[in-house]
Write an enzyme that holds these catalytic residues in place. Structure first.
Site, PDB file in Angstrom:
ATOM      1  CG  ASN C  68      38.490  -1.531  56.953  1.00 54.52           C
ATOM      2  OD1 ASN C  68      37.503  -1.013  56.422  1.00 54.52           O
ATOM      3  ND2 ASN C  68      39.185  -2.348  56.668  1.00 54.52           N
ATOM      4  CB  CYS C 128      33.391  -5.049  51.236  1.00 51.69           C
ATOM      5  SG  CYS C 128      33.585  -3.709  52.511  1.00 51.69           S
ATOM      6  N   GLY C 242      48.429  -8.607  55.280  1.00 52.22           N
ATOM      7  CA  GLY C 242      49.697  -8.514  56.311  1.00 52.22           C
ATOM      8  C   GLY C 242      50.950  -8.389  55.699  1.00 52.22           C
TER       9      GLY C 242
HETATM   10  C1  LIG Z   1      41.145   0.914  55.557  1.00 47.40           C
HETATM   11  C2  LIG Z   1      40.923  -0.104  54.765  1.00 47.40           C
HETATM   12  C3  LIG Z   1      40.014   0.013  53.431  1.00 47.40           C
HETATM   13  C4  LIG Z   1      39.608  -0.949  52.629  1.00 47.40           C
HETATM   14  N1  LIG Z   1      38.920  -0.911  51.547  1.00 47.40           N
HETATM   15  C5  LIG Z   1      38.845  -1.745  50.424  1.00 47.40           C
HETATM   16  C6  LIG Z   1      38.062  -1.546  49.365  1.00 47.40           C
HETATM   17  O1  LIG Z   1      37.495  -0.500  49.095  1.00 47.40           O
HETATM   18  N2  LIG Z   1      37.764  -2.788  48.511  1.00 47.40           N
HETATM   19  C7  LIG Z   1      38.683  -3.659  48.777  1.00 47.40           C
HETATM   20  O2  LIG Z   1      38.530  -4.565  47.754  1.00 47.40           O
HETATM   21  N3  LIG Z   1      39.203  -3.914  49.735  1.00 47.40           N
HETATM   22  C8  LIG Z   1      39.299  -2.908  50.670  1.00 47.40           C
HETATM   23  N4  LIG Z   1      40.096  -3.299  51.806  1.00 47.40           N
HETATM   24  C9  LIG Z   1      41.001  -4.656  52.041  1.00 47.40           C
HETATM   25  C10 LIG Z   1      42.412  -4.219  51.462  1.00 47.40           C
HETATM   26  O3  LIG Z   1      42.295  -4.068  50.107  1.00 47.40           O
HETATM   27  C11 LIG Z   1      42.803  -5.705  51.693  1.00 47.40           C
HETATM   28  O4  LIG Z   1      42.513  -6.660  51.109  1.00 47.40           O
HETATM   29  C12 LIG Z   1      43.240  -6.212  53.208  1.00 47.40           C
HETATM   30  O5  LIG Z   1      43.368  -5.213  53.963  1.00 47.40           O
HETATM   31  C13 LIG Z   1      44.274  -7.102  53.263  1.00 47.40           C
HETATM   32  O6  LIG Z   1      45.637  -6.542  53.144  1.00 47.40           O
HETATM   33  P1  LIG Z   1      46.471  -5.777  54.320  1.00 47.40           P
HETATM   34  O7  LIG Z   1      46.635  -6.728  55.284  1.00 47.40           O
HETATM   35  O8  LIG Z   1      47.936  -5.642  53.359  1.00 47.40           O
HETATM   36  O9  LIG Z   1      45.940  -4.712  54.608  1.00 47.40           O
HETATM   37  C14 LIG Z   1      40.557  -2.246  52.843  1.00 47.40           C
HETATM   38  C15 LIG Z   1      41.364  -2.465  53.532  1.00 47.40           C
HETATM   39  C16 LIG Z   1      41.709  -1.294  54.875  1.00 47.40           C
HETATM   40  C17 LIG Z   1      42.348  -1.651  55.944  1.00 47.40           C
END
Ligand SMILES: Cc1cc2nc3c(=O)[nH]c(=O)nc-3n(C[C@H](O)[C@H](O)[C@H](O)COP(=O)(O)O)c2cc1C
Ligand SMILES: Cc1cc2nc3c(=O)[nH]c(=O)nc-3n(C[C@H](O)[C@H](O)[C@H](O)COP(=O)(O)OP(=O)(O)OC[C@H]3O[C@@H](n4cnc5c(N)ncnc54)[C@H](O)[C@@H]3O)c2cc1C
Ligand SMILES: Cc1cc2nc3c(=O)[nH]c(=O)nc-3n(C[C@H](O)[C@H](O)[C@H](O)COP(=O)(O)OP(=O)(O)OC[C@H]3O[C@@H](n4cnc5c(N)ncnc54)[C@H](O)[C@@H]3O)c2cc1C
Ligand SMILES: Cc1cc2nc3c(=O)[nH]c(=O)nc-3n(C[C@H](O)[C@H](O)[C@H](O)COP(=O)(O)O)c2cc1C
Ligand code: FES
Ligand code: FES
Lengths: 300, 255, 300, 255
Positions: C68, C128, C242
């Site tokens: 993303n 980020c 994940g």
């Molecule tokens: C579409 C999207 C938007 C995200 N926006 C943010 C955000 O605004 N702030 C943040 O700290 N992390 C953001 N993340 C990271 C997620 O909070 C998380 O740390 C990361 O996706 C790993 O977890 P997952 O594998 O369960 O998605 C975003 C992730 C995705 C996929």
């Protein structure tokens, strides 16, 4: 249509090799793949003395990837030059020997031993996450990368490819350190350090807790690092990490890789290397690409 | 080197033997022509997020018709996927792999435990000597009827619902089974018991081992077991189960 | 059976929250999930002023993962406290506001604005990869981590969770830096920097070249980092990367996470958060675990 | 908020319309009862390595029977997977999503280009006014016969094999088509042409937009398009296609 590429003065008939450790010394896969068709064969890591490797289990499957903790088991350079190298020299392909060690001296010893043999290139693994000493420790620190590269360059008769670790904050720093010390080329990425816990046994999957993550799961990280490294150095790059198809290979080449290596793909499809070569050629035909070299780093 | 093939085999039958054990016949003439008991195949998943092939033993061969039988227990995602295949689907397989059993002896004891039972069936068919077949189960039995034509069949169950209550060694002892060669496949604790029993009684034993595999053909060194002697290929005390095995003489390996 | 956990003095009814940026402020997913059932809701990143984010396309699918490059689009803290916060306060769950900024002052401003609101915890996104300034730059350098954490701790009324970047050589260093500066908890991992090239268009998939990789593909890396960080610091950790199932959550908890967050999983299954809570309870029942706290870091 | 459902819908029919376009009817009463033309569903893949749902427009509704039709082109792995589904399989879907078309006007021009044609069919059925239907194809036509009951149908093909040679705007001009409202769905270049045509001729236009999506419900901000005014939800010049769209008045958005 030209698929030949040149890496550190060595011409490969096409940009596809095997990723170290996944293809042995070629013998086993030669049942499925015509080794003459490959740009190069890269061997399993070779050390100065035989290494026994880690306890089993040594692998675990993950989502679109795998963890390995083989621990660089190998019969040592003596057996390698007596048994494996003659086998490889029967084929019309380039031979890249992957070298591993625990200390700078270990690496030097292997490189010196190989100096008089008909080996085309040496790939130096300073990025294995699966051994306690050596390996990754060298690959995560710019000074260490520079030092070991210098020592090896003094001794090596063949071009030196430094294999970098992706477990770093900034891949351009280790890439530049290797280049500054005289490396002829870079290989990346080695595996990312990962972990799996067996929640039913409440235990780590691997005896030494972590393993190295490879396969399509890591491809986006690998492409990014190849792009970053290619933007930072002038020496050629062998790109790898999750390549399964010709299109994947093209993606790495466009990101800046002069050649590519396939590792995990061999396990999923024993003819993957040959299929990828065919895939590259098909892409070139479809888009009327005369020379593969025109694609290297074409996306900027 | 014996010939090995990677093929998209046709599934000609698939049946459920127990709650979680399936039997599948596939047609693959080249593989069948080259296969022997104790060897295995690598089965490739269709799901793209499962990259590694699953090793499954050859349970039966029908050389005349180019057919091969696989019997597998659903334990995870891959075997679950296989359980959903239908007749006339194709499945990518590689094989035959590994060394297989060495056919020898005058009076054999065939020992299978749990999902180690299937490979004993083709062995029982091909081994021409007196055969005593000991099959160990936790509770529900499977395949045991199919062994009957080939020798005397003894059962053990952990819950005592059939045969001797206990394990295969308990059944051997309870029935005073004797022989000059043991062939065994099953979980590691069972193999340990078999090895000890063989030593005690000075019987030769061939045991079939298991380990996680990646390549299945000896290239990646994922699947090693500790060997007593320095192995000629690896030059350390490790043997590759997929290549030098899965069948070893019990004294060759550590368990 | 107890599923309550305490993070920095705040008691959650269970260890499951949402990963920032994947769940908005809860409104949209409240059609599918009873927010009252969640341990906490973590909001999309909130900045001092509205941010427009990156050009589209903002996402790409990868093998068992996704990239993303949203670029932290958000309406700013004023709209957040007027519109989103009141909505969340209607639910019986903890509210964690994720804070982003370009400069230390930006972060401070948001934290100060939130001081008087009924927010339970603040999660500070210094990791980020999708914004040019701020973000990851803070999260890859120990001094920067320490500095910003100190500044925020001076101003914050709520406990501060520092969200760490996985794009580092050694996660224990940034973890320790945050702890030393007074962080009350850690969140990890944010996304790994990745890249995708469209080989047909010969162009990067994203306008700013790279995106952040998330989803099951990265789980082994995330588990490893949670384990390493948990071994290095005493403050509690919210683990993510994940997680799709209750079993995945248990794996993170055994590695040392006190709580877990689900991001990408929401896209694959809008009821994922609730399903994971059920899955955790089922695991506990099956293995007769009386208290979830007994599982935290139980694999060593 | 209108009701949205996540369900495992039953596939009741699946047919091939062209080389790469498939038509699938699914049974899902709750979704059908709440759906209108121009809305879409999120379709979830079974393959575990494809995590994101695929947005597919509603092509037809059969409210009496709780049936819904989806017409999709195979362009990648997800749509390829869908093309292999069989009658009586189930498919996870979420919907109805998005705003849909606003039914208005006295003399409408419905414009569909390529895989933007399917959503115009249910619109043509539900819109009660004079309708002129302009369908643009590269070469092979599909669905066009099914529009006939609802209005005058004009075709354009890039290769000239049917209707006007050229694009939909060429067809409109060639046939002097006039109206007081345009409804359009198709590739972005076509929508740009439609917007320009509408401006020139001072006709109101509703256009349906496309963007890569993750959540499909307005939470993740993946699917935005540039909006002329600061959007009331996002508070920047971005609108969420999955939520405020996919249908916008042409003047609201930048193309
Ligand atoms: C579409 C999207 C938007 C995200 N926006 C943010 C955000 O605004 N702030 C943040 O700290 N992390 C953001 N993340 C990271 C997620 O909070 C998380 O740390 C990361 O996706 C790993 O977890 P997952 O594998 O369960 O998605 C975003 C992730 C995705 C996929
Ligand atoms: C030589 C050999 C012969 C075998 N023969 C049979 C047989 O005839 N019938 C049968 O039911 N099973 C047999 N097994 C075990 C079988 O390979 C595993 O049960 C199977 O791989 C599990 O796959 P899964 O995807 O369902 O499980 P998952 O746990 O989802 O698999 C994850 C990974 O671990 C590996 N794995 C998991 N369990 C084992 C295991 N016990 N041994 C090796 N790898 C494992 C898988 O191959 C895969 O790579 C044999 C194993 C070996 C090594
Ligand atoms: C509101 C809306 C309605 C749509 N209606 C239809 C329809 O009725 N019929 C039809 O055939 N197609 C329609 N599309 C396009 C359709 O969503 C894509 O063709 C489809 O997602 C491609 O998936 P894939 O797995 O085959 O391709 P892949 O390239 O393998 O997909 C990879 C990722 O990119 C996304 N993606 C790829 N192309 C598009 C695209 N054009 N738009 C949005 N996401 C994309 C996929 O969803 C997936 O997340 C619509 C798109 C939107 C946004
Ligand atoms: C089983 C296995 C063994 C490996 N052994 C080595 C090795 O000996 N030396 C080395 O430099 N890299 C080794 N690697 C790393 C690969 O060469 C390669 O860098 C990595 O796997 C990424 O490529 P892939 O995703 O195509 O597998 C090994 C990888 C695997 C999976
Ligand atoms: S599985 Fe690769 S050596 Fe045995
Ligand atoms: S797809 Fe998530 S906001 Fe539209």
């Amino acid at each position: 249509m030209n698929t030949k590429v040149k890496i550190a003065g060595v011409e490969w008939k096409n940009p596809v090799t095997t990723a170290s450790g996944t293809f042995g010394s070629g013998l086993e896969y030669s049942q499925f793949v015509d080794l003459n068709k490959l740009g190069a064969v890269t061997t399993k890591g070779v050390s100065n003395v035989p290494w026994i490797g880690n306890p089993t289990p040594r692998i675990a499957e993950t989502h679109s990837g795998m963890l390995n903790a083989i621990g660089l088991q190998n019969p040592g350079v003596d057996v390698f030059v007596k048994r494996d190298l003659p086998f490889l020299l029967d084929y019309d392909t380039k031979v890249i020997v992957n070298v591993c060690g625990k200390t700078t001296e270990d690496y030097c010893e292997v490189v010196e031993r190989l100096a008089d043999y008909d080996v085309d290139m040496l790939e130096i693994n300073i990025s294995c996450p699966n051994v306690k000493e050596g390996g990754i420790a060298f690959g995560q620190n710019c000074f260490a990368v520079e030092n070991i590269t210098k020592e090896l360059k003094k001794r090596a008769k063949q071009p030196i490819i430094m294999k970098l670790s992706p477990n770093v904050t900034d891949i351009t720093e280790t890439a530049k350190a290797a280049e500054a010390a005289g490396a002829d080329a870079l290989s990346l990425i080695n595996t990312l350090t990962g972990m799996k816990i067996d929640i039913h046994k409440r235990a780590f999957q691997f005896a030494n807790k972590t393993g190295g993550l490879s396969g399509p799961a890591v491809k986006p990280i690998a492409v990014r690092m190849v792009y970053q490294a290619a933007s930072a150095v002038k020496i050629p790059i062998i790109g790898m990490g999750g390549i399964m198809t010709g299109e994947d290979a093209i993606e790495f080449i466009m990101a800046g890789a002069t050649a590519v290596a396939l590792g995990t793909a061999n396990f999923t499809n024993p003819t993957a290397t040959q299929d990828v070569i065919t895939g590259i050629e098909e892409y070139m035909k479809k888009y009327h690409v005369e020379d593969i070299n025109d694609l290297i780093g074409c996306v900027k | 080197m014996a010939e090995t093939f990677k093929k998209a085999a046709l599934i000609t039958s698939i049946t459920k033997l127990t709650e979680d054990i399936y039997s599948m016949w596939i047609k693959e003439e080249d593989i069948v022509a080259n296969a022997k008991p104790g060897q295995f195949l690598s089965l490739y998943c269709k799901s793209e997020n499962r990259l590694l092939p699953r090793p499954i033993s050859i349970c039966e061969l029908d050389k005349d018709n180019g057919l091969l039988r696989l019997v597998y227990r659903v334990v995870g995602k891959g075997t679950e996927e296989f359980s959903k295949y239908k007749v006339s689907d194709r499945i990518e397989v590689m094989g035959p792999l590994g060394n297989g059993f060495h056919l020898e002896g005058k009076k054999a004891i065939l020992i299978g435990g749990g999902i180690g039972i299937p490979p004993m069936l083709e062995l029982a068919k091909q081994l021409f000597c007196e055969k005593q077949i000991v099959l160990g189960y936790r509770d529900e039995t499977f395949l045991n009827e199919e062994f009957k034509p080939y020798g005397q069949v003894y059962l053990s169950t952990e819950d005592g619902s059939a045969g001797t209550k206990g394990n295969v060694i308990d059944a051997i002892k309870a029935n005073n089974i004797e022989g000059d060669i043991i062939f065994a496949c099953g979980p590691t604790p069972m193999l340990r018991g078999v090895k000890a029993f063989a030593l005690e009684n000075d019987i030769k034993a061939q045991i079939s081992m298991e380990e996680r595999m990646a390549c299945g053909i000896g290239a990646c060194l994922a699947c090693v077991c500790k060997s007593k002697e320095v192995d000629h290929h690896t030059h350390v005390n490790n043997k590759r189960i997929c290549k030098e095995g899965p069948v070893f003489y019990a004294e060759e390996v550590e368990l």
